[in-house]
Design an enzyme around this catalytic site. Structure first.
Site, PDB file in Angstrom:
ATOM      1  NE  ARG A 174     -14.536   3.122   4.641  1.00 12.64           N
ATOM      2  CZ  ARG A 174     -13.922   1.822   4.532  1.00 12.64           C
ATOM      3  NH1 ARG A 174     -12.822   1.898   3.419  1.00 12.64           N
ATOM      4  NH2 ARG A 174     -13.547   1.109   5.452  1.00 12.64           N
ATOM      5  CG  ASP A 226      -6.610  -8.285   2.597  1.00 11.16           C
ATOM      6  OD1 ASP A 226      -7.806  -8.437   2.004  1.00 11.16           O
ATOM      7  OD2 ASP A 226      -6.416  -7.306   3.457  1.00 11.16           O
ATOM      8  CG  ASP A 230      -2.123  -0.903   1.163  1.00  9.72           C
ATOM      9  OD1 ASP A 230      -2.200  -1.645   0.059  1.00  9.72           O
ATOM     10  OD2 ASP A 230      -2.774  -1.040   2.243  1.00  9.72           O
ATOM     11  CG  MET A 270      -1.992   3.706   6.883  1.00  8.34           C
ATOM     12  SD  MET A 270      -3.424   2.905   6.812  1.00  8.34           S
ATOM     13  CE  MET A 270      -3.307   1.368   6.769  1.00  8.34           C
ATOM     14  CD1 TRP A 323     -10.392  -0.546   1.666  1.00  4.38           C
ATOM     15  CD2 TRP A 323     -11.625  -1.980   2.738  1.00  4.38           C
ATOM     16  NE1 TRP A 323      -9.960  -0.835   2.667  1.00  4.38           N
ATOM     17  CE2 TRP A 323     -10.519  -1.631   3.435  1.00  4.38           C
ATOM     18  CE3 TRP A 323     -13.013  -2.700   3.290  1.00  4.38           C
ATOM     19  CZ2 TRP A 323     -10.314  -2.143   4.599  1.00  4.38           C
ATOM     20  CZ3 TRP A 323     -12.751  -3.198   4.595  1.00  4.38           C
ATOM     21  CH2 TRP A 323     -11.556  -2.974   5.332  1.00  4.38           C
ATOM     22  CG  HIS A 349      -5.939   7.024   4.381  1.00  2.00           C
ATOM     23  ND1 HIS A 349      -7.081   6.110   4.089  1.00  2.00           N
ATOM     24  CD2 HIS A 349      -4.957   6.060   4.658  1.00  2.00           C
ATOM     25  CE1 HIS A 349      -6.977   4.953   4.352  1.00  2.00           C
ATOM     26  NE2 HIS A 349      -5.549   4.846   4.568  1.00  2.00           N
ATOM     27  CG  ASP A 387      -1.914   3.707   3.385  1.00  2.00           C
ATOM     28  OD1 ASP A 387      -1.301   2.657   3.377  1.00  2.00           O
ATOM     29  OD2 ASP A 387      -3.127   3.941   3.350  1.00  2.00           O
TER      30      ASP A 387
HETATM   31  N1  UDH Z   1      -5.598   3.279  -3.159  1.00  2.00           N
HETATM   32  C1  UDH Z   1      -5.423   4.151  -3.711  1.00  2.00           C
HETATM   33  N2  UDH Z   1      -6.307   5.250  -3.848  1.00  2.00           N
HETATM   34  C2  UDH Z   1      -7.755   4.954  -3.566  1.00  2.00           C
HETATM   35  C3  UDH Z   1      -7.937   3.707  -3.081  1.00  2.00           C
HETATM   36  C4  UDH Z   1      -6.734   2.901  -2.611  1.00  2.00           C
HETATM   37  O1  UDH Z   1      -4.204   4.580  -3.979  1.00  2.00           O
HETATM   38  O2  UDH Z   1      -8.443   5.689  -4.018  1.00  2.00           O
HETATM   39  C5  UDH Z   1      -4.484   2.380  -2.675  1.00  2.00           C
HETATM   40  C6  UDH Z   1      -3.247   2.726  -1.738  1.00  2.00           C
HETATM   41  O3  UDH Z   1      -2.162   2.158  -2.156  1.00  2.00           O
HETATM   42  C7  UDH Z   1      -3.859   2.206  -0.411  1.00  2.00           C
HETATM   43  C8  UDH Z   1      -4.370   0.914  -0.893  1.00  2.00           C
HETATM   44  O4  UDH Z   1      -4.898   1.049  -2.108  1.00  2.00           O
HETATM   45  O5  UDH Z   1      -2.809   2.283   0.461  1.00  2.00           O
HETATM   46  C9  UDH Z   1      -5.453   0.283   0.296  1.00  2.00           C
HETATM   47  O6  UDH Z   1      -6.418   1.356   0.407  1.00  2.00           O
HETATM   48  P1  UDH Z   1      -6.671   1.731   1.849  1.00  2.00           P
HETATM   49  O7  UDH Z   1      -5.574   2.563   2.299  1.00  2.00           O
HETATM   50  O8  UDH Z   1      -7.938   2.717   1.796  1.00  2.00           O
HETATM   51  O9  UDH Z   1      -6.910   0.721   2.812  1.00  2.00           O
HETATM   52  P2  UDH Z   1      -6.984   0.578   4.458  1.00  2.00           P
HETATM   53  O10 UDH Z   1      -7.222  -0.744   4.718  1.00  2.00           O
HETATM   54  O11 UDH Z   1      -8.440   1.471   4.458  1.00  2.00           O
HETATM   55  O12 UDH Z   1      -6.004   1.619   4.824  1.00  2.00           O
HETATM   56  C10 UDH Z   1      -9.167   1.612   5.603  1.00  2.00           C
HETATM   57  C11 UDH Z   1     -10.220   2.228   5.277  1.00  2.00           C
HETATM   58  C12 UDH Z   1      -9.827   3.844   5.683  1.00  2.00           C
HETATM   59  C13 UDH Z   1     -10.845   4.356   6.707  1.00  2.00           C
HETATM   60  C14 UDH Z   1     -10.299   5.435   7.749  1.00  2.00           C
HETATM   61  C15 UDH Z   1     -11.162   6.079   8.648  1.00  2.00           C
HETATM   62  N3  UDH Z   1     -10.616   6.789   9.762  1.00  2.00           N
HETATM   63 MN    MN Z   2      -4.518   2.657   4.094  1.00  2.00          MN
END
Ligand code: UDH
Ligand code: MN
Length: 326
Positions: A272, A241, A175, A267, A237, A270, A177
């Site tokens: 959604r 994985d 990812d 991380m 989403w 960020h 982030d």
């Molecule tokens: N990603 C992007 N752009 C997007 C969506 C996803 O670049 O519009 C990529 C990016 O590398 C990201 C990865 O896909 O790190 C995974 O997506 P994510 O970071 O959204 O996944 P995560 O599990 O999301 O971190 C959790 C939801 C966030 C909600 C936070 C509420 N506080």
């Molecule tokens: Mn993320």
């Protein structure tokens, strides 16, 4: 030339070993000054007169352990280019100048509209990967348009596109982030598919559940082929994985992890993203993994490359993943 198969390429890579010694020292990347200068007498010193390089040591000698990581908001790509660029080859490529890297590693990053995160990632990861003495390239796979996001399909595409450029033997899927807090967490492959992002600050440095296999993972070329890559059909989403974890299990493999001290990550905060809502169908799809492994994955991957841009710090590949409307 490594890149000759890529028709869309805008820039070609320079000779692979060019290294700027001044910046090298400032990043504390290699202590030795005995770095061969590959520009000098390039024609006179052909392979015959050069001593063959030794393999790099098992444990890279210049690791720092725990790292300080801060996400300032105003870090530009130009800052990053100045900070790490002199060490790199066009396209975010590097290999050690004075030993033969243990592995050739492609780092694959799924991406859409996270430019600020990209700058942080590049700023922190390049010096780490260099200290880890990898022969590596960074591939950012950018989903074009505003259809539903598909992280897993972007990973498969990254795997295929990277292999068109170089004989990579290990794929680290990351990812954008996630930044490691310990450089002893090696971005290499091992005898088992490996989960690297074990202890993420967002989850209080704990594994949310035992079979989690998201964030940052490393699979050898063979391991990735054995599971037919990721599924291409997890839109939005979640789930892709866990599906990969199940593929690994159903193909008779298990995973490995670093311990939770070495596997620490930060991380970037960020919310959604748009067009990447949690998809409830993805949870149901996990029931079908076993039946879908062979027919849904690298074997069925279809996409179009719209552009390949070689920045100094990364290769940015924009693709049409044939997404449903977001
Ligand atoms: N990603 C992007 N752009 C997007 C969506 C996803 O670049 O519009 C990529 C990016 O590398 C990201 C990865 O896909 O790190 C995974 O997506 P994510 O970071 O959204 O996944 P995560 O599990 O999301 O971190 C959790 C939801 C966030 C909600 C936070 C509420 N506080
Ligand atoms: Mn993320």
């Amino acid at each position: 030339m490594e890149n000759s198969k890529n028709k869309n390429l805008l820039f070609f890579t320079a000779p692979h070993n060019a290294v700027n010694r001044k910046n090298k020292a400032s990043l504390n990347i290699e202590k030795t000054t005995a770095v061969p200068d590959f520009h000098q007498n390039e024609t006179a010193t052909q392979a015959t007169s050069r001593r063959p390089l030794e393999p790099c040591p098992d444990i890279p000698p210049n690791l720092q352990g725990v790292l300080r990581v801060e996400f300032r908001t105003n870090r530009t790509l130009e800052d990053v280019r100045q900070h790490v660029g002199p060490l790199l080859q066009q396209g975010g490529r590097y290999k050690p100048a004075n030993c033969v890297a243990k592995q050739k590693v492609a780092i694959i990053i799924p991406f859409r509209n996270r430019y600020e995160h990209l700058n942080h990632w590049l700023h922190y990861l390049h010096p780490i990967l260099i200290r880890q003495q990898l022969d590596y390239g960074v591939y950012v796979i950018n989903q074009e348009g505003d259809g539903v996001f598909n992280r897993a399909k972007l990973m498969n595409i990254g795997h295929n596109e990277a292999l068109k450029e170089y004989d990579y033997e290990c794929f680290v899927f990351s990812d954008i982030d996630l930044v490691p807090l310990n450089d002893r967490n090696l971005y290499r492959c091992s005898d088992k598919p490996r989960h690297l992002s074990v202890a993420v600050d967002k989850f209080n440095f704990l594994l949310p559940y035992n079979t989690i296999f998201g964030g940052v993972t490393a699979l050898s070329r063979e391991q990735f082929l054995k599971v037919n890559g990721f599924s291409n059909t997890f839109w939005g989403w979640g789930g892709e994985d866990d599906d990969l974890y199940r593929r690994i299990f159903f193909r008779g493999m298990s995973i490995s992890r670093p311990d939770s001290i070495i596997g620490r990550y930060k991380m970037i905060k960020h919310g959604r993203d748009v067009h990447n809502d949690p998809n409830p169908h993805n949870v149901q799809k996990l029931e079908e993994t076993y039946y879908n492994i062979d027919r849904d994955g690298l074997s069925s991957l279809s996409y179009a490359v719209m552009e390949i841009r070689k920045d100094l710090c990364h290769t940015f590949i924009t693709v049409d993943v044939q997404a449903p409307a977001g």
